[in-house]
Design a protein around this motif. Structure first.
Motif, short mmCIF file in Angstrom:
data_model
loop_
_atom_site.label_atom_id
_atom_site.label_comp_id
_atom_site.label_asym_id
_atom_site.label_seq_id
_atom_site.Cartn_x
_atom_site.Cartn_y
_atom_site.Cartn_z
N CYS A 4 0.85 -1.19 0.00
CA CYS A 4 0.00 0.00 0.00
C CYS A 4 0.89 1.24 0.00
O CYS A 4 1.97 1.24 0.60
N PHE A 6 1.85 4.65 1.44
CA PHE A 6 1.71 5.44 2.67
C PHE A 6 1.76 6.91 2.28
O PHE A 6 2.77 7.39 1.77
N ILE A 183 -3.39 -0.75 9.58
CA ILE A 183 -2.67 -0.81 8.32
C ILE A 183 -2.73 -2.22 7.74
O ILE A 183 -2.92 -2.41 6.53
N THR A 195 -3.73 7.19 4.45
CA THR A 195 -3.14 8.43 4.94
C THR A 195 -2.92 8.37 6.45
O THR A 195 -3.71 7.77 7.17
N ILE A 219 5.98 3.47 10.04
CA ILE A 219 4.73 3.37 9.27
C ILE A 219 5.01 2.83 7.88
O ILE A 219 4.27 1.99 7.36
N ALA A 220 6.07 3.31 7.24
CA ALA A 220 6.44 2.81 5.92
C ALA A 220 6.73 1.32 5.96
O ALA A 220 6.39 0.58 5.03
N ALA A 223 3.55 -0.59 5.99
CA ALA A 223 2.87 -0.54 4.70
C ALA A 223 3.36 -1.64 3.77
O ALA A 223 2.68 -1.98 2.80
#
Length: 224
Positions: A4, A6, A183, A195, A219-220, A223
């Motif tokens: 996905c 990010f 996520i 987002t 967060i990356a 993802a």
């Protein structure tokens, strides 16, 4: 499972933050290639500067509309065209927006369902939202959808799967994506991206320190 995108939003509580420019610098150094802001919180001149800064950092630019009345939304769309953003997320006045974007290269992802309040809340049953998604996706000028799956009373993962399976255009999940489990559900549900704004700026994600660069890296990683 596909990766996905990010999309880092320079926002807190659905408003672009005053120190957004500083966060763009951090994000670009961290290798973030999808960066956005809202149509409220900063004057247009500041948004123009942000757009230039993001473009210089080789990232795609997203503007998300949270204004609910038609006149404000149209002004935001006109600003998006003037700024030259890559993606326009959100908004509800689809026929007006499609017409305004007809000669632009902006990719348009409106909100399905009924949106109320600020911060925005998604109202209606899953079947109502899916029906709205199908209607919007039928417009040739709509390139995807911006789904507030975790701003709804419905079960988020189930809603994501239902909408993603109902249409053949990409779906971005926006709002309250504030933990790794969400996520993971977004990825499993078939969404093209998500987002994160407030949660990254406030250091809420585990797996990294409270500093923004550590948050963005964490967060990356979630993802994929």
């Amino acid at each position: 499972m596909k990766q996905c995108d990010f999309i880092f939003m320079l926002t807190r509580n659905d408003r672009t933050v005053p120190d957004a420019a500083r966060h763009v610098e951090t994000a670009c150094k961290a290798g973030i290639r999808h960066i956005g802001f809202k149509d409220v919180g900063l004057p247009f001149t500041a948004l123009r500067d942000l757009t230039r800064q993001i473009r210089a950092g080789s990232a795609s630019i997203y503007l998300e509309v949270v204004s609910l009345d038609r006149e404000s939304e149209i002004r935001s769309v006109e600003a998006a065209v003037d700024l030259g953003v890559d993606y326009l997320l959100g908004g509800t006045h689809v026929e007006d927006v499609v017409r305004l974007l007809e000669d632009s290269k902006i990719r348009y992802y409106p909100f399905p369902g009924r949106i109320v309040g600020h911060p925005s809340i998604l109202m209606g049953s899953t079947s109502d939202i899916v029906a709205s998604a199908r209607t919007l996706a039928a417009y040739s000028g709509v390139h995807g959808l911006d789904l507030l799956a975790y701003r709804s009373a419905n079960d988020g993962p189930s809603l994501i799967k239902a909408v993603c399976s109902a249409i053949d255009k990409p779906v971005i999940i926006a709002g309250s994506v504030d933990r790794p489990e969400r996520i993971e559900a977004i990825r499993k549900g078939g969404a093209a991206g998500f987002t994160v704004g407030t949660s990254a700026l406030d250091g809420r994600f585990p797996g990294g320190g409270p500093n923004l660069d550590d948050q963005l890296a964490a967060i990356a990683g979630f993802a994929g």
